[in-house]
Motif scaffolding. Structure first.
Motif, PDB file in Angstrom:
ATOM      1  N   ARG A  57       0.951  -1.180   0.071  1.00 14.60           N
ATOM      2  CA  ARG A  57      -0.076   0.029   0.043  1.00 14.60           C
ATOM      3  C   ARG A  57       0.878   1.250   0.079  1.00 14.60           C
ATOM      4  N   PHE A  58       1.871   1.354   0.695  1.00 15.10           N
ATOM      5  CA  PHE A  58       2.751   2.426   0.926  1.00 15.10           C
ATOM      6  C   PHE A  58       3.579   2.635  -0.423  1.00 15.10           C
TER       7      PHE A  58
ATOM      8  N   THR B 223       8.177   7.219   0.062  1.00 19.33           N
ATOM      9  CA  THR B 223       9.502   6.867  -0.245  1.00 19.33           C
ATOM     10  C   THR B 223      10.427   6.972   1.167  1.00 19.33           C
ATOM     11  N   HIS B 224       9.729   7.588   2.192  1.00 20.14           N
ATOM     12  CA  HIS B 224      10.416   7.189   3.473  1.00 20.14           C
ATOM     13  C   HIS B 224       9.494   7.224   4.553  1.00 20.14           C
ATOM     14  N   VAL B 225       9.182   6.128   5.352  1.00 19.73           N
ATOM     15  CA  VAL B 225       8.139   5.544   6.212  1.00 19.73           C
ATOM     16  C   VAL B 225       8.934   5.637   7.402  1.00 19.73           C
ATOM     17  N   ALA B 226       7.975   6.125   8.327  1.00 19.20           N
ATOM     18  CA  ALA B 226       8.363   6.065   9.735  1.00 19.20           C
ATOM     19  C   ALA B 226       7.310   4.873  10.550  1.00 19.20           C
ATOM     20  N   ASP B 227       7.953   3.915  11.073  1.00 19.35           N
ATOM     21  CA  ASP B 227       7.165   2.735  11.797  1.00 19.35           C
ATOM     22  C   ASP B 227       7.277   2.924  13.303  1.00 19.35           C
TER      23      ASP B 227
ATOM     24  N   VAL C 289      13.268   3.469   5.841  1.00 18.33           N
ATOM     25  CA  VAL C 289      12.479   3.331   6.960  1.00 18.33           C
ATOM     26  C   VAL C 289      13.124   3.896   8.507  1.00 18.33           C
ATOM     27  N   LEU C 290      12.225   4.556   9.033  1.00 19.22           N
ATOM     28  CA  LEU C 290      12.827   4.852  10.371  1.00 19.22           C
ATOM     29  C   LEU C 290      11.767   4.198  11.416  1.00 19.22           C
TER      30      LEU C 290
ATOM     31  N   ILE D 201       9.895  12.616   6.436  1.00 20.85           N
ATOM     32  CA  ILE D 201       8.900  11.423   6.467  1.00 20.85           C
ATOM     33  C   ILE D 201       7.629  11.742   5.484  1.00 20.85           C
ATOM     34  N   ASP D 202       7.403  10.875   4.715  1.00 17.77           N
ATOM     35  CA  ASP D 202       5.965  11.035   3.742  1.00 17.77           C
ATOM     36  C   ASP D 202       5.143   9.953   4.088  1.00 17.77           C
TER      37      ASP D 202
END
Length: 417
Positions: A92-93, A99-103, A122-123, A160-161
């Motif tokens: 989905r992402f 492009t830059h996801v915070a978990d 990933v952060l 983060i997007d």
């Protein structure tokens, strides 16, 4: 789990010991531990290795063969997303252009693994030091992922997007939390992020109440092999379906099928009509029930409920659907322990599957009371029809081609007739 219980395994000697252990066997664990300590190995190292061996064995159900190259905490494994499901989250992402996801609240790193595996940076943020250490180890071969130990809301989200969050739904003592306000990280603060980050997704418990769902969310309940494992809220580009509710049903082969309805996800659930019992009974998947889509399934099948308050659908003909399990109705009768016991004894039933919905009876106690004897097997359903307790005798139909209407299923005469 304290960091000290993980640290011995991070050392090359500890990792090598893990690799040398035989497949976990609870009957042999004590003897194996004694034998390893007798060779001079440190007792803490042996305990940590055997704990991980046990957790890895449990983790195979979620991670397959990859579990043998991972570390776990008991709590982290309990809440970890199955890898096949995490891949769907990550898809989905990626499809939404993230492009830059915070978990946030990354746990042992399952979703971060899937996100990074699809090429996104990933952060991964985790408050518990031991769990963060485990996540770092599990993500060690994915340079796109960076693990930070700390509070989710202290993390620097510059650049983060996309945000993915899996807040803890249990207390440190293991008690399950039911109110969103008690989750950690706090759900209301996570929801605030959608005002400044274009893509936000949350993993919540299957018991999510419709009244708690924001009107702009797409709420999706997901089941795997018949077990409802999570409810997700998707916002922005992560919800191309738009606001509404859906059920994603994944079968044993990993094939997923979605049933969705658009609209305000907090709106009242459509109520299906109820009517007489037909030749077939359908047990809707738990995700369908949680999503409030039983009426939709009944309509698609051309059927109705057997009782206004029970999520069983009945039809005169058999139809294929991935959203419910079908049974052929063989007999039905008012519930009476004496009558049911006689019925099963006359047919030599010694193996009995007991299903229930809308019944207060305890299947284990009932099985004892029935004193089953014989070589035959049967399936019964304890439920209500028009408010009255009933027993349905059913069977799973063999896969067939197009069907024609069956004659009405015979009823066992009741004492009232």
């Amino acid at each position: 789990m304290e960091p000290a219980s993980i640290e011995p395994l991070v050392d090359p000697a500890g990792w090598a010991l893990l690799a040398q252990l035989p497949p976990y066997d609870p009957a042999q664990a004590l003897a194996l531990g004694t034998a390893l300590r007798d060779t001079g190995l440190d007792a803490d190292l042996v305990a940590a290795a055997l704990t991980q061996s046990r957790l890895r064995a449990r983790a195979v159900a979620k991670f397959g063969d990859l579990a043998q190259d991972m570390l776990f905490t008991p709590e982290g494994l309990e809440q970890a997303t199955r890898l096949t499901v995490a891949a769907r989250h990550a898809h989905r992402f990626r499809t939404a252009g993230a492009t830059h996801v915070a978990d946030l609240g990354c746990g042992i790193g399952a979703d971060s693994m899937a996100l990074a595996g699809l090429g996104m940076r990933v952060l991964a943020v985790e408050r518990d030091p031991a769990t963060a250490m485990v996540a770092s180890i599990n993500l060690r071969q994915l340079p796109e992922a960076r693990v930070v130990t700390g509070d989710a809301f202290d993390a620097d989200l510059t650049g983060i997007d996309g945000v993915w969050a899996d807040p803890a739904r249990r207390t440190t003592s293991g008690r399950r939390l039911h109110e969103l306000a008690d989750y950690s990280p706090a759900v209301d603060r996570l929801l605030e992020l959608r005002t400044r980050i274009p893509r936000v997704g949350l993993k919540l418990g299957p018991g999510l109440a419709h009244r708690d769902i924001p009107s702009d969310a797409h709420a999706q309940w997901l089941s795997v092999g018949g077990d409802v494992v999570e409810a997700n809220l998707w916002f922005g580009d992560l919800a191309p379906e738009g606001a509404g509710r859906s059920a994603l049903v994944i079968d044993g082969a990993g094939t997923g099928t979605t049933l969705a309805e658009a609209g305000n996800p907090a709106d009242a659930v459509e109520q299906a009509d109820a009517g007489p019992l037909g030749s077939y009974l359908y047990e809707p998947d738990g995700a369908v029930i949680r999503a409030g889509l039983v009426a939709r399934v009944a309509r698609d099948l051309g059927g109705h409920l057997i009782d206004p308050t029970i999520a069983y659908v009945t039809t005169p003909t058999l139809a294929a659907t991935p959203f419910a399990t079908a049974f052929r109705v063989l007999d039905h009768m008012p519930f009476s322990l004496k009558r049911l016991k006689t019925y099963l004894r006359e047919r030599g039933v010694g193996v009995l599957e007991i299903k229930k919905r809308g019944s207060a009876l305890d299947p284990a106690r009932l099985r004892t009371q029935l004193a089953l004897r014989g070589d035959a097997s049967a399936t019964i359903v304890l439920t209500r029809i028009a408010g009255a307790p009933r027993v349905l005798v059913v069977e799973r139909p063999a896969p067939t081609g197009p069907t024609t209407p069956d004659p009405p299923s015979p009823a066992v005469p009741s004492e009232e007739s």
